[in-house]
Scaffold this active site. Structure first.
Site, short mmCIF file in Angstrom:
data_model
loop_
_atom_site.label_atom_id
_atom_site.label_comp_id
_atom_site.label_asym_id
_atom_site.label_seq_id
_atom_site.Cartn_x
_atom_site.Cartn_y
_atom_site.Cartn_z
N CYS A 137 -21.00 -17.78 -22.08
CA CYS A 137 -20.41 -18.80 -21.22
C CYS A 137 -20.01 -18.49 -19.84
CB CYS A 137 -18.96 -19.21 -22.05
SG CYS A 137 -17.70 -20.30 -21.11
N GLU A 138 -20.57 -19.58 -19.01
CA GLU A 138 -20.69 -19.23 -17.63
C GLU A 138 -19.26 -19.34 -16.90
OE1 GLU A 138 -21.73 -23.35 -15.43
OE2 GLU A 138 -23.57 -21.96 -16.18
N HIS A 139 -18.42 -20.01 -17.96
CA HIS A 139 -16.87 -20.03 -17.29
C HIS A 139 -16.06 -18.70 -17.43
CE1 HIS A 139 -17.89 -24.61 -18.28
NE2 HIS A 139 -18.22 -24.35 -16.88
N HIS A 140 -16.26 -18.33 -18.32
CA HIS A 140 -15.44 -16.92 -18.94
C HIS A 140 -16.14 -15.70 -19.04
CE1 HIS A 140 -13.20 -20.51 -20.27
NE2 HIS A 140 -12.01 -19.95 -19.40
N GLN A 144 -23.11 -24.97 -23.34
CA GLN A 144 -23.97 -25.34 -24.70
C GLN A 144 -24.57 -26.63 -24.24
OE1 GLN A 144 -21.90 -25.31 -28.11
NE2 GLN A 144 -23.04 -26.94 -29.07
N HIS A 179 -17.49 -20.89 -29.88
CA HIS A 179 -17.37 -20.42 -28.63
C HIS A 179 -15.97 -19.47 -28.49
CE1 HIS A 179 -19.87 -23.23 -26.20
NE2 HIS A 179 -19.78 -23.92 -27.48
N CYS A 208 -14.41 -18.26 -26.06
CA CYS A 208 -13.37 -18.82 -25.10
C CYS A 208 -12.52 -19.63 -25.70
CB CYS A 208 -14.07 -19.31 -23.90
SG CYS A 208 -15.21 -20.56 -24.19
#
Length: 187
Positions: free
Chosen positions: A79-82, A120, A148, A150
């Site tokens: 995941c590019e956020h976390h 995703q 996920h 996250c």
């Protein structure tokens, strides 16, 4: 042997270990920065690969105009956020219009896009777009089901929740064609 980028990442990882209160010289952590750098190189190896080239490498003329489905393609991504993993399975269908590709190439395309920092929704769209661009089929549909970390390890901490995304074009815009595909991928 590590690349310059891997050496730089390892140095930063050593700093991160210090920042979180660890001793990077502790026996169990001595090689951790290098292992993390190598892992990130593998987990982000999709940036160095061209999905269109992969699909085109096994493209054949074939007079077949029925649905081709490869289901349950396992994948993992970050995941590019976390920078936490998400993982699951991808189902791909296309209806050829004179061109087919090797079935394993569809799985390779999934891996190429999964081995990039992702969300995703984008992963789903990129897989569909590359198949459409390479094969010009009558239609393409992609469904991705994922868990996920996250959502499971932090924040709302909802274990077992599954996110489903889909993207389609061409003849899959017709409800009947979509429904046929969805019925065929049900467990």
């Amino acid at each position: 042997m590590e690349t310059d980028n891997q050496q730089e990442l390892a140095a930063h990882m050593e700093q991160i270990l210090r920042i979180v209160g660890e001793d990077p010289c502790r026996e169990g952590l001595i090689r951790t920065p290098v292992r993390v750098a190598r892992a990130f190189a593998e987990l982000t190896s999709g940036y160095d690969q061209d999905p269109i080239e992969v699909l085109n490498s096994a493209k054949f003329h074939e007079d077949y105009r029925q649905m081709v489905i490869v289901r349950d393609i396992n994948f993992y991504s970050l995941c590019e956020h976390h920078l936490l993993p998400f993982y699951g399975r991808v189902h791909v269908a296309y209806i050829p219009d004179g061109q087919v590709t090797g079935l394993s190439k569809l799985a390779r395309v999934v891996d190429i896009f999964a081995h990039r920092l992702q969300i995703q929704e984008r992963l789903t769209k990129q897989i569909r777009q590359s198949i459409q661009q390479s094969l010009s089929p009558l239609g393409v549909m992609v469904v991705v089901e994922a868990q996920h970390m996250c959502m499971q390890m932090r924040g709302v901490q909802k274990q077992g929740s599954i996110t489903t995304t889909s993207d389609f074009c061409g003849v899959f815009n017709q409800a009947k064609t979509r429904e046929e595909f969805l019925a065929l991928i049900k467990d």
